[in-house]
Design a protein around this motif. Sequence first.
Motif, PDB file in Angstrom:
ATOM      1  N   ALA A 106     -17.033  43.743 -36.960  1.00 43.42           N
ATOM      2  CA  ALA A 106     -16.811  45.163 -36.674  1.00 43.42           C
ATOM      3  C   ALA A 106     -15.361  45.565 -36.917  1.00 43.42           C
ATOM      4  O   ALA A 106     -15.072  46.678 -37.359  1.00 43.42           O
ATOM      5  N   LEU A 107     -14.426  44.643 -36.617  1.00 44.47           N
ATOM      6  CA  LEU A 107     -13.003  44.932 -36.806  1.00 44.47           C
ATOM      7  C   LEU A 107     -12.540  44.696 -38.229  1.00 44.47           C
ATOM      8  O   LEU A 107     -11.406  45.012 -38.578  1.00 44.47           O
ATOM      9  N   GLY A 108     -13.404  44.097 -39.080  1.00 53.09           N
ATOM     10  CA  GLY A 108     -13.039  43.867 -40.477  1.00 53.09           C
ATOM     11  C   GLY A 108     -12.047  42.749 -40.676  1.00 53.09           C
ATOM     12  O   GLY A 108     -11.255  42.779 -41.625  1.00 53.09           O
ATOM     13  N   VAL A 109     -12.074  41.726 -39.781  1.00 57.03           N
ATOM     14  CA  VAL A 109     -11.095  40.644 -39.898  1.00 57.03           C
ATOM     15  C   VAL A 109     -11.703  39.339 -40.414  1.00 57.03           C
ATOM     16  O   VAL A 109     -11.005  38.330 -40.490  1.00 57.03           O
ATOM     17  N   LEU A 110     -13.005  39.349 -40.749  1.00 57.08           N
ATOM     18  CA  LEU A 110     -13.605  38.154 -41.341  1.00 57.08           C
ATOM     19  C   LEU A 110     -13.169  38.027 -42.798  1.00 57.08           C
ATOM     20  O   LEU A 110     -12.945  39.026 -43.483  1.00 57.08           O
ATOM     21  N   ASP A 111     -13.077  36.782 -43.296  1.00 52.89           N
ATOM     22  CA  ASP A 111     -12.775  36.624 -44.710  1.00 52.89           C
ATOM     23  C   ASP A 111     -14.050  36.916 -45.527  1.00 52.89           C
ATOM     24  O   ASP A 111     -15.128  37.137 -44.967  1.00 52.89           O
ATOM     25  N   LEU A 132     -23.277  45.731 -33.040  1.00 49.09           N
ATOM     26  CA  LEU A 132     -22.387  46.470 -33.941  1.00 49.09           C
ATOM     27  C   LEU A 132     -22.413  47.960 -33.624  1.00 49.09           C
ATOM     28  O   LEU A 132     -21.387  48.635 -33.738  1.00 49.09           O
ATOM     29  N   GLU A 133     -23.581  48.469 -33.243  1.00 46.56           N
ATOM     30  CA  GLU A 133     -23.670  49.872 -32.844  1.00 46.56           C
ATOM     31  C   GLU A 133     -22.766  50.132 -31.639  1.00 46.56           C
ATOM     32  O   GLU A 133     -22.089  51.158 -31.565  1.00 46.56           O
ATOM     33  N   GLU A 134     -22.746  49.190 -30.692  1.00 45.86           N
ATOM     34  CA  GLU A 134     -21.945  49.359 -29.488  1.00 45.86           C
ATOM     35  C   GLU A 134     -20.451  49.206 -29.763  1.00 45.86           C
ATOM     36  O   GLU A 134     -19.628  49.878 -29.160  1.00 45.86           O
ATOM     37  N   LEU A 135     -20.111  48.316 -30.701  1.00 43.29           N
ATOM     38  CA  LEU A 135     -18.701  48.085 -31.017  1.00 43.29           C
ATOM     39  C   LEU A 135     -18.126  49.128 -31.963  1.00 43.29           C
ATOM     40  O   LEU A 135     -16.910  49.227 -32.117  1.00 43.29           O
ATOM     41  N   GLY A 136     -19.005  49.914 -32.612  1.00 40.31           N
ATOM     42  CA  GLY A 136     -18.549  50.877 -33.601  1.00 40.31           C
ATOM     43  C   GLY A 136     -17.471  51.827 -33.106  1.00 40.31           C
ATOM     44  O   GLY A 136     -16.426  51.980 -33.746  1.00 40.31           O
ATOM     45  N   PRO A 137     -17.652  52.512 -31.919  1.00 43.90           N
ATOM     46  CA  PRO A 137     -16.622  53.446 -31.458  1.00 43.90           C
ATOM     47  C   PRO A 137     -15.273  52.783 -31.245  1.00 43.90           C
ATOM     48  O   PRO A 137     -14.237  53.332 -31.618  1.00 43.90           O
ATOM     49  N   ALA A 138     -15.271  51.572 -30.660  1.00 48.43           N
ATOM     50  CA  ALA A 138     -13.992  50.887 -30.424  1.00 48.43           C
ATOM     51  C   ALA A 138     -13.309  50.520 -31.734  1.00 48.43           C
ATOM     52  O   ALA A 138     -12.089  50.677 -31.896  1.00 48.43           O
ATOM     53  N   ALA A 139     -14.098  50.047 -32.714  1.00 42.22           N
ATOM     54  CA  ALA A 139     -13.521  49.677 -34.007  1.00 42.22           C
ATOM     55  C   ALA A 139     -12.943  50.902 -34.712  1.00 42.22           C
ATOM     56  O   ALA A 139     -11.876  50.839 -35.329  1.00 42.22           O
ATOM     57  N   ILE A 174     -11.278  40.253 -29.223  1.00 45.59           N
ATOM     58  CA  ILE A 174     -12.698  40.203 -29.589  1.00 45.59           C
ATOM     59  C   ILE A 174     -13.550  39.777 -28.394  1.00 45.59           C
ATOM     60  O   ILE A 174     -14.610  40.356 -28.133  1.00 45.59           O
ATOM     61  N   ASP A 175     -13.079  38.756 -27.634  1.00 51.53           N
ATOM     62  CA  ASP A 175     -13.838  38.314 -26.461  1.00 51.53           C
ATOM     63  C   ASP A 175     -13.971  39.439 -25.442  1.00 51.53           C
ATOM     64  O   ASP A 175     -15.028  39.621 -24.834  1.00 51.53           O
ATOM     65  N   ARG A 176     -12.883  40.215 -25.243  1.00 57.95           N
ATOM     66  CA  ARG A 176     -12.954  41.314 -24.273  1.00 57.95           C
ATOM     67  C   ARG A 176     -13.916  42.402 -24.749  1.00 57.95           C
ATOM     68  O   ARG A 176     -14.662  42.970 -23.959  1.00 57.95           O
ATOM     69  N   LEU A 177     -13.897  42.676 -26.065  1.00 57.05           N
ATOM     70  CA  LEU A 177     -14.830  43.663 -26.603  1.00 57.05           C
ATOM     71  C   LEU A 177     -16.277  43.217 -26.418  1.00 57.05           C
ATOM     72  O   LEU A 177     -17.145  43.993 -26.049  1.00 57.05           O
ATOM     73  N   LEU A 178     -16.527  41.919 -26.686  1.00 58.87           N
ATOM     74  CA  LEU A 178     -17.887  41.398 -26.530  1.00 58.87           C
ATOM     75  C   LEU A 178     -18.335  41.437 -25.076  1.00 58.87           C
ATOM     76  O   LEU A 178     -19.482  41.751 -24.764  1.00 58.87           O
ATOM     77  N   THR A 179     -17.404  41.098 -24.152  1.00 55.50           N
ATOM     78  CA  THR A 179     -17.742  41.121 -22.731  1.00 55.50           C
ATOM     79  C   THR A 179     -18.090  42.526 -22.275  1.00 55.50           C
ATOM     80  O   THR A 179     -19.087  42.768 -21.593  1.00 55.50           O
ATOM     81  N   GLU A 180     -17.242  43.502 -22.681  1.00 55.74           N
ATOM     82  CA  GLU A 180     -17.496  44.885 -22.292  1.00 55.74           C
ATOM     83  C   GLU A 180     -18.781  45.398 -22.925  1.00 55.74           C
ATOM     84  O   GLU A 180     -19.571  46.111 -22.303  1.00 55.74           O
ATOM     85  N   SER A 181     -19.015  45.029 -24.191  1.00 61.55           N
ATOM     86  CA  SER A 181     -20.234  45.446 -24.866  1.00 61.55           C
ATOM     87  C   SER A 181     -21.465  44.893 -24.152  1.00 61.55           C
ATOM     88  O   SER A 181     -22.468  45.578 -23.988  1.00 61.55           O
ATOM     89  N   GLY A 182     -21.386  43.618 -23.722  1.00 62.25           N
ATOM     90  CA  GLY A 182     -22.497  43.022 -22.999  1.00 62.25           C
ATOM     91  C   GLY A 182     -22.774  43.734 -21.692  1.00 62.25           C
ATOM     92  O   GLY A 182     -23.924  43.938 -21.304  1.00 62.25           O
ATOM     93  N   ARG A 183     -21.681  44.137 -20.993  1.00 62.43           N
ATOM     94  CA  ARG A 183     -21.853  44.857 -19.732  1.00 62.43           C
ATOM     95  C   ARG A 183     -22.567  46.194 -19.967  1.00 62.43           C
ATOM     96  O   ARG A 183     -23.495  46.564 -19.240  1.00 62.43           O
ATOM     97  N   LEU A 184     -22.139  46.920 -21.015  1.00 56.15           N
ATOM     98  CA  LEU A 184     -22.767  48.203 -21.319  1.00 56.15           C
ATOM     99  C   LEU A 184     -24.228  48.017 -21.737  1.00 56.15           C
ATOM    100  O   LEU A 184     -25.101  48.816 -21.380  1.00 56.15           O
TER     101      LEU A 184
END
Length: 222
Positions: free
Chosen positions: A14-19, A40-47, A72-82
Amino acid sequence: MRPLERHRDAGAYALGVLDAADTFRFDDHLMDCPTCRALLEELGPAARQLAAYDRLTPPHVEPLAVPGPGLIDRLLTESGRLHRARRRRWLCAVAASVVLAVAAPATAGLRADGPGPEQITARDGRTGVSATLTARGRDWGTDIGLRVRDPHGGARVCELIAVAADGSEQTVTTWKVPVGESAGGSSGDLSTRGGAALAREDIARYEVRTTDGQHLLTLRRP
């Protein structure tokens, strides 16, 4: 890579940091993983917020915050909570619809979500081109992902065309597999994305063509 590790790549994707190699592998994984598509739908606004901050920050200004290893871990944790909170609301809606159905059979049930993505796979025996297409309806039209295998690789420039029921056409995306990748053993595999300003139900079929008009493959909607 194990499935759990691949799921964790969703934040980096989502952040575009993968090679390039990991992005290709995640595109392939995304076709068959509804969990990652929802994530990815949930992470879209943050990205998008991070990308906007990067664009608006002048080069000579030191950023107030630099993404660290734990972002990334914090984003995933928050996304999981939502996601869990939404799932609880969804279960409550289902329970309410059951009660309504028992009390008043003529009352329409509640719907938690819209239709999921549509997936089409096809291969043309004459050209050897094969593809898997995923289409998701959006407010603005149709979001389209394509995974294509072309044995000719970098020998030609190709395009994906959305053909409406009335015969009108829109170009979704174009591509050319670098010659080096095809020769290096990728067999002309490529993943790409695009969009069409047509409602998904208004599209009759998709066609893969060369930019000089040669027809390579048709993907028909069921």
